[in-house]
Scaffold this motif. Structure first.
Motif, PDB file in Angstrom:
ATOM      1  N   UNK A 106       0.840  -1.208   0.000  1.00  0.00           N
ATOM      2  CA  UNK A 106       0.000   0.000   0.000  1.00  0.00           C
ATOM      3  C   UNK A 106       0.868   1.250   0.000  1.00  0.00           C
ATOM      4  N   UNK A 107       1.978   1.197   0.717  1.00  0.00           N
ATOM      5  CA  UNK A 107       2.914   2.320   0.733  1.00  0.00           C
ATOM      6  C   UNK A 107       3.471   2.554  -0.672  1.00  0.00           C
ATOM      7  N   UNK A 108       3.776   1.468  -1.362  1.00  0.00           N
ATOM      8  CA  UNK A 108       4.249   1.585  -2.747  1.00  0.00           C
ATOM      9  C   UNK A 108       3.204   2.277  -3.619  1.00  0.00           C
ATOM     10  N   UNK A 109       1.967   1.832  -3.529  1.00  0.00           N
ATOM     11  CA  UNK A 109       0.895   2.412  -4.339  1.00  0.00           C
ATOM     12  C   UNK A 109       0.693   3.883  -4.014  1.00  0.00           C
ATOM     13  N   UNK A 110       0.872   4.246  -2.756  1.00  0.00           N
ATOM     14  CA  UNK A 110       0.723   5.631  -2.300  1.00  0.00           C
ATOM     15  C   UNK A 110       1.875   6.525  -2.768  1.00  0.00           C
ATOM     16  N   UNK A 111       2.995   5.908  -3.143  1.00  0.00           N
ATOM     17  CA  UNK A 111       4.181   6.679  -3.513  1.00  0.00           C
ATOM     18  C   UNK A 111       5.075   7.004  -2.342  1.00  0.00           C
ATOM     19  N   UNK A 112       4.820   6.359  -1.200  1.00  0.00           N
ATOM     20  CA  UNK A 112       5.565   6.649   0.011  1.00  0.00           C
ATOM     21  C   UNK A 112       6.819   5.811   0.168  1.00  0.00           C
ATOM     22  N   UNK A 113       7.470   5.981   1.318  1.00  0.00           N
ATOM     23  CA  UNK A 113       8.748   5.325   1.597  1.00  0.00           C
ATOM     24  C   UNK A 113       8.781   4.894   3.052  1.00  0.00           C
ATOM     25  N   UNK A 114       9.395   3.746   3.318  1.00  0.00           N
ATOM     26  CA  UNK A 114       9.697   3.344   4.687  1.00  0.00           C
ATOM     27  C   UNK A 114      11.193   3.397   4.898  1.00  0.00           C
ATOM     28  N   UNK A 115      11.619   3.757   6.112  1.00  0.00           N
ATOM     29  CA  UNK A 115      13.038   3.865   6.429  1.00  0.00           C
ATOM     30  C   UNK A 115      13.489   2.684   7.280  1.00  0.00           C
ATOM     31  N   UNK A 116      14.516   1.990   6.840  1.00  0.00           N
ATOM     32  CA  UNK A 116      15.047   0.849   7.585  1.00  0.00           C
ATOM     33  C   UNK A 116      15.516   1.298   8.969  1.00  0.00           C
ATOM     34  N   UNK A 117      14.956   0.658   9.989  1.00  0.00           N
ATOM     35  CA  UNK A 117      15.241   0.969  11.384  1.00  0.00           C
ATOM     36  C   UNK A 117      16.357   0.059  11.889  1.00  0.00           C
ATOM     37  N   UNK A 118      17.337   0.618  12.584  1.00  0.00           N
ATOM     38  CA  UNK A 118      18.475  -0.159  13.054  1.00  0.00           C
ATOM     39  C   UNK A 118      18.328  -0.645  14.493  1.00  0.00           C
ATOM     40  N   UNK A 119      17.137  -0.546  15.061  1.00  0.00           N
ATOM     41  CA  UNK A 119      16.914  -1.124  16.387  1.00  0.00           C
ATOM     42  C   UNK A 119      16.959  -2.650  16.277  1.00  0.00           C
ATOM     43  N   UNK A 120      17.853  -3.329  17.003  1.00  0.00           N
ATOM     44  CA  UNK A 120      17.978  -4.786  16.880  1.00  0.00           C
ATOM     45  C   UNK A 120      16.668  -5.536  17.102  1.00  0.00           C
ATOM     46  N   UNK A 121      15.792  -5.026  17.984  1.00  0.00           N
ATOM     47  CA  UNK A 121      14.538  -5.714  18.264  1.00  0.00           C
ATOM     48  C   UNK A 121      13.600  -5.722  17.054  1.00  0.00           C
ATOM     49  N   UNK A 122      13.822  -4.801  16.124  1.00  0.00           N
ATOM     50  CA  UNK A 122      12.994  -4.744  14.919  1.00  0.00           C
ATOM     51  C   UNK A 122      13.670  -5.440  13.738  1.00  0.00           C
ATOM     52  N   UNK A 123      14.864  -5.989  13.986  1.00  0.00           N
ATOM     53  CA  UNK A 123      15.654  -6.597  12.906  1.00  0.00           C
ATOM     54  C   UNK A 123      15.654  -8.115  12.996  1.00  0.00           C
ATOM     55  N   UNK A 124      15.863  -8.646  14.210  1.00  0.00           N
ATOM     56  CA  UNK A 124      15.919 -10.103  14.394  1.00  0.00           C
ATOM     57  C   UNK A 124      14.986 -10.506  15.529  1.00  0.00           C
TER      58      UNK A 124
END
Length: 312
Positions: free
Chosen positions: A212-230
Motif C-alpha cells: 500500500x505504501x508503494x501504491x501511495x508513492x511513500x517510503x519506509x526507512x530501515x530501522x536499526x533497532x535490533x529488536x525490529x531486525x531479528x
C-alpha cells in the motif's frame, strides 16, 4: 551520493546528557555528519509517554529550541530546511540539511492551530503517535482495540496535506495506517519501520502495508533497532540487509530508505554503531552487486523524491 536518514532522537538525547551536537558520545554528531559530502538528517522532537500526559507542547518547543540553538552554533555546517529548495541549497553549500520533525502527535494538544504554528516553526513531518493512544489515533501498543484515526486525526491528516507536511505512520496502529492510506492525498512515510515478514515485532510493517505504501508513492526507512531486525540473537549488517532484500523484492526500488533511529535505541547492529557506519551498509550492498542506481535510491533518493513532492 546523497544520504537521507529519516529519523533520529539526537536532540532529545543531548538535552538529557548535556552534550553538544558538534561532538558527543551518542550515535550522531556534526563531526561525523560532516564526513559525508551530502547528508539530510531528520531531527525528531520526541514526546515521551510521561510528557504526553502533561506539557506535551511545552516539551516539543523545548526540543525545537534546542535544535535551533545547536544549528546557530554550527551554522557554517548545518541549516534548517523548510522546503525542498532549502535542502538543495544546503547540499550545494556542503552543509547538513536538517529537517525538523515531531515524534508523537500529543504535541498538538488537540489543536489544528498548534499544528499550523508548529509548521511556522519549521516542523515538516509528524509521527502521528508513539506506541500509545492519543487525540489523533491509536498506537501499535493499543492495536488490540482495532482503533484507527479519530475525527481529530482525520482533520490533522487533511491539514498536514494542505500545509505540505509529511504524515509519518511509524508507531501507528494498523487500523490507523489504513485510515491514513485512504485519506492522504500526498505520499506518506513510515520514517523508521522494517518488514514484519522478517522480524515479527509489532512496530514493523506487513507485506500488505508495504504494498500500500508503494501504491501511495511513500517510503519506509530501515530501522536499526535490533529488536525490529531479528527475532532472537545478535543483529548484524546481514540481518539488516535481509529486510532490505525483502522490501525491495516485494515493492521494487522506490519504497525503501534509511530511518536509523539513532540515539533513540539503546544498542545497534554489529558494525552499525553510529551515523559514521551508514556508508558501510551502503558499501555492503554494492559488494552484493546491488546496482548503483538502486543503492542511490536506498541511500537517499527515494526520501528526496517524497520530500520534493510534499514539502515543495
Amino acid at each position: 551520493m546523497t544520504f537521507v536518514d529519516a529519523h533520529c532522537d539526537t536532540i532529545t538525547t543531548i538535552m538529557k546528557t548535556g552534550e553538544a551536537l558538534k561532538s558527543n558520545t551518542g550515535h550522531i554528531d556534526m563531526d561525523r555528519l560532516k564526513k559525508y559530502d551530502s547528508f539530510v538528517q531528520f531531527f525528531a522532537a520526541f514526546i515521551s509517554p510521561e510528557q504526553a500526559k502533561m506539557g506535551a507542547l511545552r516539551r516539543a518547543l523545548d526540543i525545537i529550541d534546542k535544535l535551533y540553538r545547536e544549528i546557530e552554533i554550527n551554522k557554517n555546517d548545518i541549516m534548517l530546511c523548510r522546503d525542498y529548495n532549502d535542502i538543495a541549497n544546503a547540499i550545494k553549500s556542503r552543509k547538513v540539511a536538517a529537517v525538523l520533525t515531531i515524534e508523537g502527535g500529543e504535541a498538538l494538544e488537540g489543536s489544528l492551530a498548534v499544528l499550523r504554528m508548529l509548521y511556522q516553526l519549521g516542523v515538516r513531518a509528524i509521527t502521528l503517535t508513539w506506541n500509545y493512544r492519543n487525540q489523533i489515533a491509536d498506537g501499535v501498543a493499543d492495536s488490540v482495540t482495532k482503533g484507527g484515526l479519530t475525527p481529530f486525526g482525520r482533520e490533522v491528516v487533511a491539514e498536514m496535506n494542505r500545509l505540505g507536511m509529511l504524515v509519518d505512520v511509524s508507531h501507528l496502529s494498523e487500523s490507523g495506517f489504513w485510515d491514513v492510506i485512504s485519506l492522504s492525498s500526498s505520499p506518506i512515510i513510515a520514517s523508521h519501520s522494517n518488514a514484519i515478514k522478517i522480524c515479527s515485532h509489532s512496530r514493523n510493517l506487513t507485506d500488505e502495508q508495504l504494498l500500500a505504501l508503494k501504491k501511495n508513492g511513500g517510503v519506509t526507512g530501515i530501522n536499526l533497532c535490533p529488536y525490529f531486525i531479528v527475532n532472537e540473537g545478535k543483529a548484524e549488517i546481514k540481518h539488516v540487509i535481509s529486510h532490505i532484500e525483502h522490501i525491495v523484492g516485494l515493492t521494487g526500488e522506490d519504497t525503501l530508505g534509511i530511518g536509523a533511529d539513532f540515539d533513540g535505541i539503546d544498542e545497534t547492529p554489529v558494525g552499525l554503531e553510529g551515523v559514521q557506519s551508514i556508508s558501510d551498509l551502503i558499501n555492503e550492498l554494492l559488494k552484493l552487486n546491488y546496482s548503483e542506481a538502486l543503492v542511490n535510491k536506498i541511500a537517499g533518493e527515494n526520501f528526496l523524491r517524497v520530500l520534493k513532492t510534499v514539502i515543495k
